[in-house]
Design an enzyme around this catalytic site. Structure first.
Site, PDB file in Angstrom:
ATOM      1  N   PRO A  56       0.816  -1.219   0.000  1.00  0.00           N
ATOM      2  CA  PRO A  56       0.000   0.000   0.000  1.00  0.00           C
ATOM      3  C   PRO A  56       0.850   1.269   0.000  1.00  0.00           C
ATOM      4  CG  PRO A  56      -0.059  -1.058   2.160  1.00  0.00           C
ATOM      5  CD  PRO A  56       0.718  -1.965   1.265  1.00  0.00           C
TER       6      PRO A  56
ATOM      7  N   GLU B  44       2.137  -5.257   5.430  1.00  0.00           N
ATOM      8  CA  GLU B  44       1.990  -4.337   6.561  1.00  0.00           C
ATOM      9  C   GLU B  44       3.281  -3.611   6.870  1.00  0.00           C
ATOM     10  OE1 GLU B  44       0.493  -6.986   9.530  1.00  0.00           O
ATOM     11  OE2 GLU B  44      -1.340  -7.303   8.341  1.00  0.00           O
ATOM     12  N   ARG B  45       4.375  -4.128   6.371  1.00  0.00           N
ATOM     13  CA  ARG B  45       5.685  -3.540   6.654  1.00  0.00           C
ATOM     14  C   ARG B  45       6.691  -4.086   5.653  1.00  0.00           C
ATOM     15  NH1 ARG B  45       6.986  -8.393   8.997  1.00  0.00           N
ATOM     16  NH2 ARG B  45       5.025  -9.225   9.707  1.00  0.00           N
TER      17      ARG B  45
ATOM     18  N   GLY C  12       6.137  -1.856  -6.838  1.00  0.00           N
ATOM     19  CA  GLY C  12       7.292  -1.603  -7.696  1.00  0.00           C
ATOM     20  C   GLY C  12       8.243  -2.788  -7.638  1.00  0.00           C
ATOM     21  N   ASP C  13       9.455  -2.563  -8.138  1.00  0.00           N
ATOM     22  CA  ASP C  13      10.433  -3.653  -8.202  1.00  0.00           C
ATOM     23  C   ASP C  13      10.870  -4.130  -6.813  1.00  0.00           C
ATOM     24  OD1 ASP C  13      10.570  -3.673 -11.068  1.00  0.00           O
ATOM     25  OD2 ASP C  13      11.668  -1.781 -10.933  1.00  0.00           O
TER      26      ASP C  13
ATOM     27  N   GLY D 154       4.244   0.817  -8.483  1.00  0.00           N
ATOM     28  CA  GLY D 154       5.290   1.427  -7.659  1.00  0.00           C
ATOM     29  C   GLY D 154       5.806   2.664  -8.353  1.00  0.00           C
TER      30      GLY D 154
HETATM   31  P1  ADP Z   1       8.441   1.767  -5.132  1.00  0.00           P
HETATM   32  O1  ADP Z   1       8.746   1.434  -6.557  1.00  0.00           O
HETATM   33  O2  ADP Z   1       7.381   2.796  -5.019  1.00  0.00           O
HETATM   34  O3  ADP Z   1       9.676   2.108  -4.369  1.00  0.00           O
HETATM   35  P2  ADP Z   1       8.533  -0.889  -4.060  1.00  0.00           P
HETATM   36  O4  ADP Z   1       7.700  -2.053  -4.387  1.00  0.00           O
HETATM   37  O5  ADP Z   1       9.904  -0.864  -4.632  1.00  0.00           O
HETATM   38  O6  ADP Z   1       7.793   0.452  -4.502  1.00  0.00           O
HETATM   39  O7  ADP Z   1       8.592  -0.789  -2.488  1.00  0.00           O
HETATM   40  C1  ADP Z   1       9.361   0.160  -1.816  1.00  0.00           C
HETATM   41  C2  ADP Z   1       9.812  -0.406  -0.507  1.00  0.00           C
HETATM   42  O8  ADP Z   1       8.704  -0.601   0.345  1.00  0.00           O
HETATM   43  C3  ADP Z   1      10.513  -1.749  -0.634  1.00  0.00           C
HETATM   44  O9  ADP Z   1      11.730  -1.674   0.067  1.00  0.00           O
HETATM   45  C4  ADP Z   1       9.569  -2.711   0.058  1.00  0.00           C
HETATM   46  O10 ADP Z   1      10.291  -3.731   0.687  1.00  0.00           O
HETATM   47  C5  ADP Z   1       8.902  -1.818   1.089  1.00  0.00           C
HETATM   48  N1  ADP Z   1       7.582  -2.242   1.580  1.00  0.00           N
HETATM   49  C6  ADP Z   1       6.811  -3.264   1.193  1.00  0.00           C
HETATM   50  N2  ADP Z   1       5.630  -3.267   1.872  1.00  0.00           N
HETATM   51  C7  ADP Z   1       5.673  -2.219   2.717  1.00  0.00           C
HETATM   52  C8  ADP Z   1       4.758  -1.676   3.682  1.00  0.00           C
HETATM   53  N3  ADP Z   1       3.564  -2.218   3.895  1.00  0.00           N
HETATM   54  N4  ADP Z   1       5.133  -0.566   4.344  1.00  0.00           N
HETATM   55  C9  ADP Z   1       6.335   0.022   4.113  1.00  0.00           C
HETATM   56  N5  ADP Z   1       7.235  -0.443   3.225  1.00  0.00           N
HETATM   57  C10 ADP Z   1       6.915  -1.539   2.530  1.00  0.00           C
END
Ligand code: ADP
Ligand code: MG
Length: 595
Positions: free
Chosen positions: A157, A189-190, A214-215, A245
């Site tokens: 999210p 959630e994290r 995202g990736d 993402g």
């Molecule tokens: P973006 O392309 O927007 O950076 P990503 O899929 O690469 O999106 O995710 C960004 C980061 O968020 C990654 O390091 C991922 O591990 C982390 N992440 C995944 N789920 C959550 C969450 N629920 N809350 C915060 N960070 C998260």
């Protein structure tokens, strides 16, 4: 007539049907391997009115029955998403729009007979969508139809602009339901939640794991699967990505290999949903990356050091500037260009007996092409920043031409480089920013990458710290950037390695040496949007396809990223493992390996 043409035009099914809602209209339908040909029969049109629904635009087909008890007709509905013109504020644009065509089978006075015909058409259409081979001499029965797939959807999210859940409800779930895909949707959630989740799932319950983010979230999933004791089975699990993402490089590669035009935002998302519904799986290389503490992780996209990883991570501190942070981060890096001393060793791929190595050619007059975009960072591309980016870029390009640096209205955060506001410089003798970069030390890495020993052995790599075999080449340089990339795209509109293929078994190693002028560096990145940078020539820019490489930074501080995620800083080495992963690419007609 060529063989392929004959196959494509072969009529698989033919029939005459009414429509729903019934308006006395009748059509003749012919289904071929590539599309549904629709010809209106009644009322007879003045001209020969035919349309074709391409299979590649379809996602599914359902049979239906009327609620009316006396209605003996059966119906089938075809769901497709063709490109259509759409009016926008100024002019028009082409976007995918939903189209449902419902046909009425009325050949018999018995519902069961009509229903059997509707089922036959639906089965044939679903087989074609999912690339299950059928031909005109086959009996088309429901047994041919692939069973409906079950996907585990993992949604971040917080990815991108934080609207992944909304995109999911508006676009993703309605379309995949039309494709008969069933799913469980889990919101993370994290950080590392997805990584932990996939460690304990029952693999047999799923036909694929699809990340809606995202990736970065896919990086978690791949590494979570690799951490399982049954990693070899886990790696056979098809994995997919629906781009929600800010860094959507793999989705852009999937889009490219399917033959679609480069796209961003919801257009890219819709293309990827269509491809997911088709569902074809392609082997994908994974790269085993070992960092200085001995930690090993698996990467599907890139390893970056210098300019690219700096912009990726440092632009976080310009968050207060809103969406312009990436552009500003990029311009800051161009303005106060840093160089990093390092030793780069690689195992080149041999072409006959000679290693393949090309210097990228940038036109010698060095004139700066009109700056329309400053797409220098993978995470800019999907954020709808083009307008803002253009303004900033025009300003900064004007500044580049006069030798004056751009200044921005928003004040920089404490600690950000002051050069942005004050310096003047000349382009052809770049005063590199050799001040110690304000980078964090190794223990400041973001996502924890657990040490694990699973996965195939890195048979080309001696342990870090031990000498490399004689077949390796070593260069010691001042670098602006080092990038190992194994997908075509580094961002939705960064077509960095056009020759890369999902399973070519290659790491495309690029490096840019110190001494490059800022003008040339900016041109290099701008032309990357279309992939034309590879036709350019500069002695400072080198591309080498390799099987493995080792990078030993000699500058004390810096940033290293793997798939856009920060990892510990220090010596790092990598080896490609051909076709170790399985990607839902959606198209069996993926572009062929170039090497
Ligand atoms: P973006 O392309 O927007 O950076 P990503 O899929 O690469 O999106 O995710 C960004 C980061 O968020 C990654 O390091 C991922 O591990 C982390 N992440 C995944 N789920 C959550 C969450 N629920 N809350 C915060 N960070 C998260
Ligand atoms: Mg590759």
């Amino acid at each position: 007539m060529s063989k392929t043409y004959r196959q494509a035009s072969e009529t698989l099914l033919h029939g005459e049907f009414g429509v729903y809602p019934s308006k006395g209209i009748r059509y003749a339908l012919s289904l071929t391997q590539t599309g549904l040909h629709i010809q209106r029969l009644v009322p007879k049109p003045e001209d020969d009115q035919r349309t074709v629904l391409p299979i590649t635009d379809m996602v599914g087909c359902h049979t239906l029955r009327s609620r009316g008890v006396n209605d003996c007709h059966a119906y089938f509905s075809i769901y497709s998403y063709p490109m259509k013109k759409k009016k926008v504020a100024v002019g028009s644009t082409r976007t995918r729009q939903r189209s449902v065509r419902t046909f009425r089978v009325d050949e018999s006075s018995e519902y069961e007979k009509n229903q059997a015909i509707a089922e036959k058409w639906a089965t044939a259409i679903k087989c074609l969508i999912q690339e299950v081979a059928i031909s005109s001499d086959m009996e088309i029965t429901q047994e041919l139809q692939p069973r409906s797939r079950r996907f585990l959807l993992l949604l971040n999210p917080c990815g991108g602009r934080g609207n992944a859940l909304q995109q999911c409800h508006t676009h993703i779930l309605p379309i995949i339901s039309e494709a008969d895909i069933s799913y469980n949707l889990i919101q993370t959630e994290r950080q590392n939640h997805a990584r932990e989740l996939v460690q304990s799932i029952n693999l047999e319950e799923w036909d694929g794991i699809v990340v809606i983010s995202g990736d970065g979230l896919l990086f978690e999933v791949i590494n979570g699967l690799m951490e399982r004791p049954d990693w070899e089975d886990a790696m056979r699990m098809p994995i997919g990505i629906l781009p929600c993402g800010s860094g959507n490089a793999l989705a852009a590669a999937v889009n490219f290999h399917a033959g679609f035009e480069q796209a961003m935002g919801s257009e890219l998302l819709l293309n990827c949903i269509l491809l997911l519904c088709r569902g074809t799986v392609t082997p994908m290389d994974l790269v085993s990356v070992t960092t200085c503490s001995g930690t090993r992780c698996f990467s599907f996209l890139s390893i970056a050091w210098g300019f690219i990883s700096d912009v990726d991570i440092e632009s976080e501190k310009y968050r207060h500037m809103g969406s312009a942070r990436f552009t500003v981060g990029t311009m800051v890096r161009v303005a106060s260009l840093r160089t990093y001393r390092g030793r780069l060793s690689y195992l080149p791929v041999l072409d006959g007996h000679r290693p393949i190595c090309r210097s990228i050619t940038l036109s010698p007059n060095g004139s700066l092409a009109p700056l329309q975009r400053s797409q220098l960072h993978r995470t800019i591309s999907d954020m709808g920043l083009c307008e803002e980016r253009n303004v900033l870029c025009k300003r900064s390009s004007a500044a580049l031409e006069t030798g004056e640096l751009p200044s921005f209205e928003t004040s920089p955060s404490p600690g950000s480089p002051t050069a942005l506001h004050t310096s003047r410089f000349s382009f052809d003798s770049v005063p590199d920013d050799q001040s110690e970069p304000d980078h964090m030390l190794p223990n400041d890495v973001g996502p924890s990458v657990n040490s694990h020993v699973n996965g195939p052995k890195d048979d080309l790599l001696p342990p870090l710290g031990q000498p490399l075999p004689k077949s390796w080449v070593t260069v010691e340089e001042d670098f602006v950037l080092v990038l190992g990339i194994y997908q075509t795209h580094l961002g939705a509109d960064l077509f960095t390695a056009p020759f890369s293929r999902f399973d070519d078994g290659l790491i495309h190693l690029f490096f840019v040496k110190a001494g490059i002028s800022r003008t040339t560096l900016v041109r290099l990145f701008l032309s990357m949007e279309k992939g034309t940078h590879i036709e350019m020539e500069s002695p400072y820019v080198v591309h080498i396809p390799v099987k493995a490489f080792r990078l030993e930074p000699l500058t004390r501080k810096g940033i290293l990223t793997v798939d856009g995620e920060r990892v510990e800083y220090g010596p790092v080495q990598a080896q490609v493992h051909r076709g170790l992963g399985n990607l839902i690419s959606g198209s069996s007609k993926v572009r062929m390996t170039a090497f």
